[in-house]
Design a protein around this motif. Structure first.
Motif, PDB file in Angstrom:
ATOM      1  N   TRP A  71      19.481 -50.158 -46.084  1.00 39.70           N
ATOM      2  CA  TRP A  71      20.747 -50.239 -45.199  1.00 39.70           C
ATOM      3  C   TRP A  71      20.377 -50.270 -43.810  1.00 39.70           C
ATOM      4  CZ3 TRP A  71      23.235 -47.193 -41.526  1.00 39.70           C
ATOM      5  CH2 TRP A  71      24.530 -47.331 -41.145  1.00 39.70           C
ATOM      6  N   VAL A  72      19.148 -49.587 -43.481  1.00 37.36           N
ATOM      7  CA  VAL A  72      19.109 -49.544 -41.737  1.00 37.36           C
ATOM      8  C   VAL A  72      18.420 -50.910 -41.699  1.00 37.36           C
ATOM      9  CG1 VAL A  72      17.721 -48.444 -39.850  1.00 37.36           C
ATOM     10  CG2 VAL A  72      19.051 -47.070 -41.619  1.00 37.36           C
ATOM     11  N   ALA A  73      17.540 -51.297 -42.356  1.00 37.69           N
ATOM     12  CA  ALA A  73      16.953 -52.631 -42.130  1.00 37.69           C
ATOM     13  C   ALA A  73      17.949 -53.648 -41.914  1.00 37.69           C
ATOM     14  CB  ALA A  73      15.793 -52.892 -43.300  1.00 37.69           C
ATOM     15  N   ALA A  74      19.002 -53.654 -42.956  1.00 35.75           N
ATOM     16  CA  ALA A  74      19.877 -54.721 -42.721  1.00 35.75           C
ATOM     17  C   ALA A  74      20.679 -54.673 -41.402  1.00 35.75           C
ATOM     18  CB  ALA A  74      20.813 -54.704 -44.105  1.00 35.75           C
ATOM     19  N   ARG A  75      21.150 -53.403 -41.012  1.00 39.70           N
ATOM     20  CA  ARG A  75      21.898 -53.309 -39.792  1.00 39.70           C
ATOM     21  C   ARG A  75      21.222 -53.918 -38.618  1.00 39.70           C
ATOM     22  NH1 ARG A  75      27.103 -51.436 -41.510  1.00 39.70           N
ATOM     23  NH2 ARG A  75      27.380 -50.708 -39.139  1.00 39.70           N
ATOM     24  N   GLN A  76      19.630 -53.534 -38.618  1.00 36.52           N
ATOM     25  CA  GLN A  76      18.868 -54.084 -37.632  1.00 36.52           C
ATOM     26  C   GLN A  76      18.860 -55.611 -37.575  1.00 36.52           C
ATOM     27  OE1 GLN A  76      15.423 -51.202 -38.564  1.00 36.52           O
ATOM     28  NE2 GLN A  76      15.322 -51.220 -36.473  1.00 36.52           N
ATOM     29  N   ARG A  77      18.721 -56.294 -38.979  1.00 32.85           N
ATOM     30  CA  ARG A  77      18.536 -57.487 -38.850  1.00 32.85           C
ATOM     31  C   ARG A  77      19.820 -58.348 -38.381  1.00 32.85           C
ATOM     32  NH1 ARG A  77      16.216 -56.405 -43.885  1.00 32.85           N
ATOM     33  NH2 ARG A  77      18.278 -56.858 -44.829  1.00 32.85           N
ATOM     34  N   ALA A  78      21.064 -57.829 -38.837  1.00 32.33           N
ATOM     35  CA  ALA A  78      22.433 -58.328 -38.011  1.00 32.33           C
ATOM     36  C   ALA A  78      22.375 -58.043 -36.748  1.00 32.33           C
ATOM     37  CB  ALA A  78      23.219 -57.334 -38.930  1.00 32.33           C
ATOM     38  N   LEU A  79      21.980 -56.999 -36.254  1.00 26.34           N
ATOM     39  CA  LEU A  79      22.230 -56.701 -34.673  1.00 26.34           C
ATOM     40  C   LEU A  79      21.328 -57.720 -33.873  1.00 26.34           C
ATOM     41  CD1 LEU A  79      23.591 -55.472 -32.361  1.00 26.34           C
ATOM     42  CD2 LEU A  79      21.966 -53.327 -32.812  1.00 26.34           C
ATOM     43  N   ARG A 158      14.823 -51.765 -26.985  1.00 28.43           N
ATOM     44  CA  ARG A 158      15.619 -52.983 -26.879  1.00 28.43           C
ATOM     45  C   ARG A 158      17.215 -52.843 -27.205  1.00 28.43           C
ATOM     46  NH1 ARG A 158      15.394 -56.556 -30.637  1.00 28.43           N
ATOM     47  NH2 ARG A 158      14.489 -54.981 -32.052  1.00 28.43           N
ATOM     48  N   TYR A 159      17.467 -51.824 -28.127  1.00 32.20           N
ATOM     49  CA  TYR A 159      18.779 -51.610 -28.512  1.00 32.20           C
ATOM     50  C   TYR A 159      19.388 -50.759 -27.365  1.00 32.20           C
ATOM     51  CZ  TYR A 159      17.227 -52.803 -33.070  1.00 32.20           C
ATOM     52  OH  TYR A 159      16.746 -53.549 -34.215  1.00 32.20           O
ATOM     53  N   ARG A 160      18.715 -49.766 -26.598  1.00 30.30           N
ATOM     54  CA  ARG A 160      19.374 -48.757 -25.406  1.00 30.30           C
ATOM     55  C   ARG A 160      19.551 -49.988 -24.294  1.00 30.30           C
ATOM     56  NH1 ARG A 160      15.116 -45.669 -22.476  1.00 30.30           N
ATOM     57  NH2 ARG A 160      14.699 -47.570 -21.829  1.00 30.30           N
ATOM     58  N   ASN A 161      18.592 -50.774 -24.343  1.00 33.53           N
ATOM     59  CA  ASN A 161      18.733 -51.770 -22.798  1.00 33.53           C
ATOM     60  C   ASN A 161      19.906 -52.644 -23.201  1.00 33.53           C
ATOM     61  OD1 ASN A 161      16.627 -50.272 -21.708  1.00 33.53           O
ATOM     62  ND2 ASN A 161      15.143 -51.879 -22.336  1.00 33.53           N
ATOM     63  N   TRP A 162      19.966 -53.211 -24.460  1.00 35.39           N
ATOM     64  CA  TRP A 162      21.220 -54.401 -24.515  1.00 35.39           C
ATOM     65  C   TRP A 162      22.363 -53.559 -24.504  1.00 35.39           C
ATOM     66  CZ3 TRP A 162      24.990 -55.577 -28.141  1.00 35.39           C
ATOM     67  CH2 TRP A 162      25.756 -56.370 -27.906  1.00 35.39           C
ATOM     68  N   ALA A 163      22.760 -52.419 -25.230  1.00 34.54           N
ATOM     69  CA  ALA A 163      23.889 -51.459 -25.173  1.00 34.54           C
ATOM     70  C   ALA A 163      24.367 -51.352 -23.694  1.00 34.54           C
ATOM     71  CB  ALA A 163      23.712 -50.304 -25.923  1.00 34.54           C
ATOM     72  N   ALA A 164      23.383 -50.690 -22.981  1.00 36.67           N
ATOM     73  CA  ALA A 164      23.624 -50.423 -21.600  1.00 36.67           C
ATOM     74  C   ALA A 164      24.149 -51.706 -20.697  1.00 36.67           C
ATOM     75  CB  ALA A 164      22.548 -49.865 -20.928  1.00 36.67           C
ATOM     76  N   ALA A 165      23.495 -52.768 -21.029  1.00 35.10           N
ATOM     77  CA  ALA A 165      23.742 -54.284 -20.259  1.00 35.10           C
ATOM     78  C   ALA A 165      25.461 -54.759 -20.400  1.00 35.10           C
ATOM     79  CB  ALA A 165      22.802 -55.407 -20.769  1.00 35.10           C
TER      80      ALA A 165
END
Length: 634
Positions: A71-79, A158-165
């Motif tokens: 489930w987590v891997a699928a969320r990562q691929r989609a994001l 990567r996720y933190r930086n993109w969300a902050a951007a």
């Protein structure tokens, strides 16, 4: 022969709409004991809990449980796919999501992630572009929250930086987007205030998930340039009494907590249109929401559940005890009106695509207002804060919700839902006295549902009597939403009268459910005497085989009938029979009338516009009409 006057009542017997009682004033023990079979018994005095987010526990589950890891891997691929391209643009001006309409055909469109940016140039094209931007921006905000969550789980910067951007982007542009005024409410980032409320909650959650690892100056910019003006717009826009006001007040409270603005939080909760006022004004005596739509009941409950979750995570759960108990009872009431297949009756503006009580709602509400709802699909809420599951209680007895003016009759596997009035016009359709039925687990008749509100399909058909199982007078059904009257109810039989028909016509219907049969008896009595075109509509998604041949016919005259196609008609008669085939199950249909008339059989559209339904329409010229329609599973 049916007794022509059997169901006629004086117009003086109709109820008038009354303000609901203050259900928030109900004693706490009474709220806690309502719908007790849906609640968990335990040592705690109240059936509530406080939310938590166990990131360490979720990381451990990812390591040891393959299903969770997938489930987590699928969320990562989609994001990752979403993050790979720019997804928002400061030059884009968001519109209304319900304007996602084909400019050429007027038919609703379904937004997809890869839907290309539509051209502009005409009024219809510009509306479509604005709706496309709404969908694109909403999904980007949803991805912002997702990125913040995945950063907390995985530690991937990567996720933190993109969300902050993304938060930087919305802070930089919020006040640059033009101020919009729709329904007397203000917005900038979105085309209407409601959409800023729903998206604002997600952005605030993303900010809080990023925590104190963001530089103070950057966080201050988010506060001052995004959340503070967004909060101000929500406060000056909250002027109504409906689901939108609940979202505005709930989002204002969430933003106030994120900004640590105690005065704004007090206003969001206690002002004239605050959360508590909305609960006092909007919750009816049977724990139903006053807008006559189960879809918008669900939507309202999502707003409240999101607020209570954020309040609990911020250590403020104790400030919402009675509010949570009342909302918990509303959710239980919604669960109690479901069919055995867990689908929700399509009352008012309710989508039949809603397979049941929204699992997203239940995932949110379980964190602070747990109920016995069975297993829920994996989600961030269920993974970060698992709540023990317990089987959803069965509903086998008939129930009547007198304040909401609807009922579910149940008898030996047969279920019949009907309603007889609306105490408010918001999201009402011309459907008082309509009904839907399942016989022995087989769906025999259900409404078409709703489409984008800006579409011709919705405006000129789906909301009209022509799309429902309705009595009609001169081609028109209920003309004005209004309260009806419950005449009688005895176990699996119910008789009611509706208001709002043309020229004060008296229209009553008796519905009955038994183990293999549903039956309706309808009486139409216009005012003034003299012959009029009187009729009754029945819709089914089943295949229909008439007992006797039909011949080609013109489409009936009336509101919405022009959407029907392939119309054929019977010979004049007082009796008409057909066999329905519903997913391989045979159901016999018998239609009697006390007047000679014709039955027209047409193909009608569903919420997609496709001709997936059969519309049956009996019509006669007479001063009054009584019919009996019986469906029996073979």
């Amino acid at each position: 022969m049916i007794a022509r006057d059997a169901l006629v009542l004086s117009a003086a017997t109709l109820n008038l709409a009354a303000a609901p009682p203050d259900m928030l004033a109900t004693p706490t023990p009474v709220l806690a004991q309502a719908y007790a079979n849906y609640k968990f018994a335990g040592p705690a005095p109240l059936p509530l809990r406080e939310a938590r987010q166990d990131w360490d526990g979720l990381r451990a589950r990812v390591a040891r449980e393959p299903a969770v890891a997938r489930w987590v891997a699928a969320r990562q691929r989609a994001l990752d796919s979403w993050m790979a391209l720019p997804r928002d643009d400061a030059a884009w001006i968001a519109g209304w999501g319900h304007d996602l309409i084909d400019p050429q055909t007027g038919r609703p469109l379904h937004w997809m992630y890869d839907m290309p940016e539509p051209p502009r140039g005409s009024a219809a094209a510009d509306k479509l572009h604005g709706a496309w931007v709404y969908n694109r921006r909403s999904n980007n905000i949803r991805a912002t929250q997702e990125a913040a969550r995945l950063w907390r789980l995985t530690g991937d910067t990567r996720y933190r930086n993109w969300a902050a951007a993304q938060l930087d982007f919305y802070a930089a542009n919020y006040m640059r987007w033009p101020e919009r005024l729709k329904y007397k409410a203000y917005s900038r980032m979105m085309g209407q205030s409601l959409d800023e409320a729903t998206n604002g909650i997600m952005l605030a959650d993303a900010m809080q998930l990023l925590g104190n690892l963001v530089a103070p100056d950057r966080r201050r910019q988010w506060h001052e340039e995004l959340f503070a003006p967004l909060l101000a717009n929500l406060e000056r826009s909250n002027l109504g009494r409906n689901n939108i006001s609940v979202w505005q007040a709930s989002a204002a409270a969430v933003l106030a907590m994120a900004l640590d603005n105690k005065a704004a939080l007090d206003r969001a909760l206690n002002a004239e249109n605050g959360v508590r006022a909305m609960l006092r004004k909007g919750v009816q005596a049977d724990f139903t929401w006053f807008e006559p739509s189960l879809g918008y009941t669900n939507y309202t409950l999502r707003a409240l559940s999101a607020l209570f979750l954020q309040a609990s995570l911020n250590g403020r759960g104790d400030n919402f005890v009675r509010e949570r108990l009342l909302t918990q009872d509303m959710i239980a009431s919604l669960l109690a009106v479901r069919f055995a297949d867990k689908s929700v009756p399509a009352l008012g503006d309710t989508s039949i695509r809603q397979a049941g009580v929204d699992p997203g709602l239940l995932a949110l509400s379980q964190q602070t207002m747990p109920l016995r709802v069975g297993e829920l699909p994996l989600s961030w809420e269920t993974l970060l804060d698992p709540v023990k599951s317990a089987r959803l209680p069965e509903e086998t007895a008939s129930r009547v919700w007198k304040a909401a003016q609807f009922a579910m009759l149940r008898a030996g596997g047969t279920e019949l839902f009907t309603h007889w009035g609306q105490r408010n016009a918001s999201h009402a359709q011309q459907d008082a006295l309509s009904w839907e039925a399942h016989i022995g687990g087989t769906t025999v008749t259900r409404p078409a549902g709703v489409a984008n509100y800006g579409s011709r399909l919705f405006l000129t058909y789906l909301r009209t009597a022509a799309a429902h199982n309705m009595p009609v007078i001169n081609g028109a059904g209920q003309q004005k939403p209004g309260p009806g009257r419950l005449i009688a109810h005895d176990t699996n039989v119910l008789t009611a009268q509706a208001s709002g028909f043309a020229a004060g016509a008296q229209v009553t219907r008796r519905v009955m459910a038994s183990a293999a049969t549903v039956e309706t008896r309808t009486n139409i009595r216009p005012q003034g005497g003299g012959n009029q075109r009187l009729g009754e509509i029945f819709h089914t998604q089943c295949d229909v085989t008439p007992e006797l041949p039909l011949r080609p016919s013109a489409v009936p005259k009336g509101d919405g009938f022009n959407w029907w196609q392939e119309t054929r008609a019977s010979e004049p008669s007082t009796n008409w029979r057909a066999m329905l085939t519903c997913d391989g199950v045979k159901v016999g249909l018998v239609w009697h009338a006390d007047r000679v008339g014709r039955v027209r059989v047409s193909r009608g559209p569903d919420a997609t516009g496709a001709l997936n339904r059969t519309a049956l329409y009996f019509e006669t010229d007479a001063p009054a009409l009584t019919t009996m329609l019986r469906l029996t599973r073979r």
